[in-house]
Motif scaffolding. Sequence first.
Motif, PDB file in Angstrom:
ATOM      1  N   THR A 106       0.840  -1.209   0.000  1.00  0.00           N
ATOM      2  CA  THR A 106       0.000   0.000   0.000  1.00  0.00           C
ATOM      3  C   THR A 106       0.871   1.253   0.000  1.00  0.00           C
ATOM      4  O   THR A 106       0.580   2.230  -0.704  1.00  0.00           O
ATOM      5  CB  THR A 106      -0.923  -0.011   1.226  1.00  0.00           C
ATOM      6  OG1 THR A 106      -1.746  -1.177   1.156  1.00  0.00           O
ATOM      7  CG2 THR A 106      -1.792   1.225   1.267  1.00  0.00           C
ATOM      8  N   ASP A 134      -5.583  -2.066  -5.068  1.00  0.00           N
ATOM      9  CA  ASP A 134      -4.905  -2.455  -3.824  1.00  0.00           C
ATOM     10  C   ASP A 134      -5.759  -3.492  -3.094  1.00  0.00           C
ATOM     11  O   ASP A 134      -6.739  -3.154  -2.454  1.00  0.00           O
ATOM     12  CB  ASP A 134      -4.680  -1.213  -2.948  1.00  0.00           C
ATOM     13  CG  ASP A 134      -3.796  -1.534  -1.752  1.00  0.00           C
ATOM     14  OD1 ASP A 134      -3.347  -2.679  -1.632  1.00  0.00           O
ATOM     15  OD2 ASP A 134      -3.556  -0.611  -0.942  1.00  0.00           O
ATOM     16  N   GLU A 135      -5.379  -4.735  -3.186  1.00  0.00           N
ATOM     17  CA  GLU A 135      -6.111  -5.860  -2.612  1.00  0.00           C
ATOM     18  C   GLU A 135      -7.609  -5.759  -2.899  1.00  0.00           C
ATOM     19  O   GLU A 135      -8.424  -5.774  -1.980  1.00  0.00           O
ATOM     20  CB  GLU A 135      -5.867  -5.931  -1.103  1.00  0.00           C
ATOM     21  CG  GLU A 135      -4.375  -5.879  -0.817  1.00  0.00           C
ATOM     22  CD  GLU A 135      -3.980  -6.597   0.469  1.00  0.00           C
ATOM     23  OE1 GLU A 135      -4.727  -7.494   0.873  1.00  0.00           O
ATOM     24  OE2 GLU A 135      -2.925  -6.263   1.010  1.00  0.00           O
TER      25      GLU A 135
HETATM   26 MG   LIG Z   1      -2.156  -2.753   2.161  1.00  0.00          MG
END
Ligand SMILES: [Mg+2]
Lengths: 236, 302
Positions: free
Chosen positions: A52, A172-173
């Motif tokens: 991140t 992001d994920e």
């Molecule tokens: Mg993360």
Amino acid sequence: MIKFEKVSKIYLFETEPQSRRPPKSVAVEGVSFEIQTGEFVSLVGRSGAGKTTLLKLLLAEEKPTAGQIYFGKENVHEIERAKIPNLRRKIGVVFQDYKLLSAKTAYENVAYVMAVMGAPNQVIESDVHDVLEIVGLSERGHHFPAQLSGGEKQRVAIARALIHRPEVIIADEPTGNLDPYNTHDIIQLLIKIHDLGTTVILATHNKEVINHLGKRVLTLEQGRLIRDEQRGKFIL
Amino acid sequence: MFLALERIILLGWEKFSRDKSSTWAALIVTAVVVFMFSSLLFLQGVSVFLLSRLENSVDVSVYFAQDASEEDILAFKERLLPVPEVKDAVYISKDKALEEFVALHKNDQFIVDALETIGTNPLLASLNILAKDPGQYPKIAQFLEQEAFSGIVERVDYKDRQNVIQRMEELTKGIRLVVLIVSVGLAFIAVLVAFNTIRLTIYNSRDEIEVMRLVGASNSFIQGPFVVQGIVVGVFGGLLTFLFLFFLSWFAGPRFESFLSGFNLFEYFTSHVFLFLALEFGVGIGLGVVSSVVAIQKYLRI
Ligand SMILES: [Mg+2]
Ligand SMILES: Nc1ncnc2c1ncn2[C@@H]1O[C@H](COP(=O)(O)OP(=O)(O)O)[C@@H](O)[C@H]1O
């Protein structure tokens, strides 16, 4: 088109005087890599590995402690404050927790991005309609996020990331909160977007997803880039 | 440019109409603040009215000798009026004085009988003198007590009341000061409370602001709708208070008139209606705009 040069990020924070923890945390350390236009790159690593943080650095949400980051020809952290929105408009972002505007309908969430950029109303209308169709939500446009399932919310988020035809999509994920079926759908959607010519950066710790993709993988461990493979597998 | 402004206004209206809980909270505190400021205006009106009544009720009376003729007295009045401290002088003739005296004591048989026994009018003609400022009575009294007037002036009725006048003067100053301090203090507290409420509602929007920043909204595009929402809240808060005050003063005006020695709240409201409107919308909108601009700054870092 995207280049990280020896990038480090150290978060400094306050600790209580008697605390044993050091008052800083090294999130990313000496990371260098380059991503070409049209690539599909996965960023892999345990939780806390710095995925991140890397994406935040690219979005100019955080400043690197050391090193340079380039987007195209621009050095991201030399961009004036007032011009940062322009950088962000070239990047579409999808988050694990969707980050939809809860007071706006699915349609309005997507339309907001175009309104921000000053697109005319007719263009917004037809484009939002088209994009919602691509993600399979043309019937749910008038629903608020609270009325949608996780998979549907993530598809709205992808529609929002796509609507302004950004050069890069960062996810992001995006499947972190989804069941395997929705995960599969979302990944298929990202592949489709990639096939249409958009650069995609996917951060994930989902082994099946990585192995299924068979594309370039950057592996992070404790803030360091330990592997960069063209047809990578999930190895930790 | 115009399109962006139009969108900001629409987004602000959307916030106002959808974000019910924070809209209500902001509306209520705004209305309370506006109400406080309006009450100050009423208070100001009442105090000015009462003080001027008090000041006007103080006067100096000059009683003229039994044998002073009406011409002499009127000539005396003409000499008195140009004196800078003198606001007005009212002539009360012997007959008028008797009339008032009888009217005042018509139920007192003893006095009525006594007057009949005397047969003539025992009362003196007088001038009731009003000063421009209560502090000037000693000067006026001094002027009246000059040797030059001793032939015609029987007595100056001032010394008896000198104390009262002086105390009143101090009281007047004191009341004004206390009212001012209390008012400013209360208004300040009200503004703080309102400001904090609005800050809290914006604090609740911090995730939303974060998302807006991430999808590339410029600061003005993020801030604009909040400011518009503040303006709309201010307008509605002002309007609400205006209507409330209208009915409140309409209801209370006649009922409190005698309690306030003749000050009618409703008449004051209607005769100062533009001042009230300006105050209500000014305070409401000003509060909404300033607090939303200040509160949102914190979340606008890039
Ligand atoms: Mg993360
Ligand atoms: N705002 C912050 N303040 C302090 N430390 C942070 C902050 N954000 C992230 N970190 C730390 O940086 C490291 C990397 O975090 P992150 O990039 O979120 O990892 P990932 O996304 O791979 O799970 C972690 O150790 C985390 O605790």
